[in-house]
Scaffold this active site. Structure first.
Site, short mmCIF file in Angstrom:
data_model
loop_
_atom_site.label_atom_id
_atom_site.label_comp_id
_atom_site.label_asym_id
_atom_site.label_seq_id
_atom_site.Cartn_x
_atom_site.Cartn_y
_atom_site.Cartn_z
N HIS A 21 -10.19 -5.57 -3.08
CA HIS A 21 -8.86 -5.73 -2.51
C HIS A 21 -8.98 -6.05 -1.02
O HIS A 21 -9.95 -5.67 -0.36
CB HIS A 21 -8.01 -4.47 -2.71
CG HIS A 21 -8.64 -3.21 -2.20
ND1 HIS A 21 -9.59 -2.51 -2.92
CD2 HIS A 21 -8.48 -2.53 -1.05
CE1 HIS A 21 -9.97 -1.46 -2.23
NE2 HIS A 21 -9.32 -1.45 -1.07
N HIS A 70 -6.73 -5.75 2.53
CA HIS A 70 -5.57 -5.18 3.22
C HIS A 70 -5.00 -6.26 4.14
O HIS A 70 -5.73 -6.82 4.98
CB HIS A 70 -5.98 -4.00 4.09
CG HIS A 70 -6.58 -2.84 3.33
ND1 HIS A 70 -5.89 -1.68 3.07
CD2 HIS A 70 -7.83 -2.67 2.81
CE1 HIS A 70 -6.68 -0.84 2.41
NE2 HIS A 70 -7.86 -1.41 2.25
N ASN A 102 -12.70 -3.52 2.81
CA ASN A 102 -13.64 -2.43 2.99
C ASN A 102 -14.63 -2.45 1.84
O ASN A 102 -14.23 -2.50 0.67
CB ASN A 102 -12.90 -1.09 3.00
CG ASN A 102 -11.91 -0.98 4.15
OD1 ASN A 102 -12.13 -1.53 5.23
ND2 ASN A 102 -10.81 -0.27 3.93
N VAL A 120 -11.15 2.64 -3.49
CA VAL A 120 -10.73 2.09 -4.79
C VAL A 120 -11.70 0.98 -5.16
O VAL A 120 -11.89 0.02 -4.39
CB VAL A 120 -9.28 1.56 -4.74
CG1 VAL A 120 -8.92 0.91 -6.08
CG2 VAL A 120 -8.30 2.68 -4.42
N ASP A 172 0.86 -1.19 0.00
CA ASP A 172 0.00 0.00 0.00
C ASP A 172 0.90 1.24 0.00
O ASP A 172 1.90 1.30 0.71
CB ASP A 172 -0.90 -0.01 1.24
CG ASP A 172 -2.06 0.96 1.12
OD1 ASP A 172 -3.22 0.50 1.06
OD2 ASP A 172 -1.81 2.19 1.06
P1 AMP Z 1 -9.76 1.17 0.46
O1 AMP Z 1 -9.97 2.38 1.33
O2 AMP Z 1 -10.05 -0.12 1.16
O3 AMP Z 1 -10.45 1.29 -0.88
O4 AMP Z 1 -8.19 1.11 0.22
C1 AMP Z 1 -7.55 1.61 -0.89
C2 AMP Z 1 -6.08 1.57 -0.59
O5 AMP Z 1 -5.37 1.67 -1.82
C3 AMP Z 1 -5.58 2.70 0.31
O6 AMP Z 1 -4.99 2.16 1.48
C4 AMP Z 1 -4.56 3.43 -0.57
O7 AMP Z 1 -3.45 3.88 0.16
C5 AMP Z 1 -4.17 2.36 -1.57
N1 AMP Z 1 -3.72 2.83 -2.86
C6 AMP Z 1 -4.36 3.67 -3.70
N2 AMP Z 1 -3.64 3.83 -4.82
C7 AMP Z 1 -2.51 3.08 -4.69
C8 AMP Z 1 -1.38 2.85 -5.51
N3 AMP Z 1 -1.24 3.41 -6.72
N4 AMP Z 1 -0.43 2.01 -5.04
C9 AMP Z 1 -0.55 1.44 -3.83
N5 AMP Z 1 -1.61 1.61 -3.01
C10 AMP Z 1 -2.57 2.43 -3.44
#
Ligand code: AMP
Ligand code: ZN
Length: 115
Positions: free
Chosen positions: A101, A103, A88, A97, A31
């Site tokens: 995914h 975490h 999430n 996003v 991340d």
């Molecule tokens: P969520 O809030 O569960 O949708 O988590 C999205 C996660 O994606 C967040 O923790 C961001 O820091 C991570 N994120 C977004 N863009 C990138 C990227 N280009 N590379 C790595 N992590 C990312």
């Protein structure tokens, strides 16, 4: 591949990420805003918008994700201390996003309940 999806672009190698593991089904990368000493994101290569879009055809995929999460936690040395695998879903769940995914967080004491 969904053209405006940042995680599809990472899976396609079109934008950079620190890749920790990949196979035909999934890819795992750091991340970019880590919330713990170890903070990895596990994603399917195929675009699935949210947990609510999963079907029974994805059951093996989800099982595989859990197997690899445990293996990575072991390999990276934080499995025995403890870790968290979090998905999430939708806005109130904290999803920002829109590509499924998980975490994988470890390396510190994780509070409960989460925020
Ligand atoms: P969520 O809030 O569960 O949708 O988590 C999205 C996660 O994606 C967040 O923790 C961001 O820091 C991570 N994120 C977004 N863009 C990138 C990227 N280009 N590379 C790595 N992590 C990312
Ligand atoms: Zn995508």
């Amino acid at each position: 591949m969904t053209s405006d999806c940042i995680f599809c672009k990472i899976a396609a190698g079109e934008i950079p990420a620190t890749i920790r593991y990949e196979d035909q089904e999934i890819i795992v990368f750091d991340d970019r805003q880590p919330q713990a000493p170890h903070h990895l994101l596990i994603i399917p290569r195929k675009h699935i918008r949210t947990t609510l879009d999963l079907t029974t055809a994805d059951n093996d995929l989800i099982g595989h994700i859990y197997q690899i999460a445990g293996k990575l936690a072991n390999d990276l040395g934080f499995a025995d201390d403890g870790f968290r695998l979090v998905n999430n879903c939708n806005e109130a769940g904290g999803q920002v996003v829109w590509h499924l995914h998980f975490h994988l967080l470890g390396g510190r004491d994780l509070g409960w309940p989460p925020g």
